[in-house]
Motif scaffolding. Structure first.
Motif, PDB file in Angstrom:
ATOM      1  N   ARG A  26     -67.612 100.819  84.891  1.00 48.75           N
ATOM      2  CA  ARG A  26     -66.921 100.819  86.187  1.00 48.75           C
ATOM      3  C   ARG A  26     -65.456 101.218  85.968  1.00 48.75           C
ATOM      4  O   ARG A  26     -64.561 100.383  85.939  1.00 48.75           O
ATOM      5  N   SER A  73     -62.841 101.523  90.627  1.00 48.19           N
ATOM      6  CA  SER A  73     -63.382 100.378  91.385  1.00 48.19           C
ATOM      7  C   SER A  73     -63.059 100.472  92.850  1.00 48.19           C
ATOM      8  O   SER A  73     -62.379 101.304  93.314  1.00 48.19           O
ATOM      9  N   GLN A 128     -68.168 104.940  98.429  1.00 48.27           N
ATOM     10  CA  GLN A 128     -68.747 104.045  97.424  1.00 48.27           C
ATOM     11  C   GLN A 128     -69.770 104.786  96.560  1.00 48.27           C
ATOM     12  O   GLN A 128     -69.774 104.647  95.333  1.00 48.27           O
ATOM     13  N   ASN A 149     -68.458 107.393  88.279  1.00 46.98           N
ATOM     14  CA  ASN A 149     -68.442 106.428  87.172  1.00 46.98           C
ATOM     15  C   ASN A 149     -69.587 106.686  86.197  1.00 46.98           C
ATOM     16  O   ASN A 149     -69.394 106.659  84.982  1.00 46.98           O
ATOM     17  N   LYS A 159     -68.001 107.284  94.191  1.00 39.68           N
ATOM     18  CA  LYS A 159     -67.400 106.583  93.056  1.00 39.68           C
ATOM     19  C   LYS A 159     -68.459 106.156  92.055  1.00 39.68           C
ATOM     20  O   LYS A 159     -68.251 106.234  90.844  1.00 39.68           O
ATOM     21  N   GLU A 160     -69.596 105.718  92.555  1.00 45.73           N
ATOM     22  CA  GLU A 160     -70.696 105.301  91.676  1.00 45.73           C
ATOM     23  C   GLU A 160     -71.202 106.488  90.851  1.00 45.73           C
ATOM     24  O   GLU A 160     -71.407 106.373  89.646  1.00 45.73           O
ATOM     25  N   ARG A 174     -76.630 101.373  92.631  1.00 43.56           N
ATOM     26  CA  ARG A 174     -75.687 101.118  91.536  1.00 43.56           C
ATOM     27  C   ARG A 174     -76.380 101.444  90.228  1.00 43.56           C
ATOM     28  O   ARG A 174     -77.455 100.922  89.949  1.00 43.56           O
TER      29      ARG A 174
END
Length: 116
Positions: free
Chosen positions: A113, A116, A50, A57, A53-54, A107
């Motif tokens: 985004r 996802s 997670q 992004n 990916k954050e 975040r």
């Protein structure tokens, strides 16, 4: 699982990897996030995936902002945009690295985004 459950599961190594992923975005752009995501996406901890990916992004969002600023440089508007983009990237990456080193989920507020 809530974000508190994910924090308790993350090990010290995972927190260090996530912090380096976020901080690495300052110098290397989307490359650290992409590397961690590709390596850990199949068998890594959910929290680390997670966070990678954050970071990915956000760095792709920063890259898009730099491309737009470069295109607008012909109108002299882009030259004004480069310093704020750099500062936003620097500040948010440092905040994310600090939160990740503490094992908290972070975040980015301005990130598209795309994954996802």
């Amino acid at each position: 699982m809530t974000s508190n459950d994910l924090t308790q599961v993350s090990s010290k190594d995972d927190r260090n990897i996530a912090a380096l992923t976020h901080a690495g975005g300052i110098l290397f752009g989307f490359i650290p996030g992409l590397i961690v995501y590709l390596i850990k996406k199949d068998s890594g901890p959910v929290w680390l995936i997670q966070q990678s990916k954050e970071a990915l992004n956000f760095q792709m969002t920063v890259l898009i902002a730099y491309v737009v600023a470069t295109a607008l440089s012909a109108l002299m508007i882009g030259l004004i945009l480069f310093p704020p983009i750099f500062l936003v990237n620097l500040i948010f990456c440092i905040l994310a690295a600090i939160k990740a080193s503490q094992g908290e989920t972070y975040r980015y507020p301005l990130a598209l985004r795309l994954l996802s």
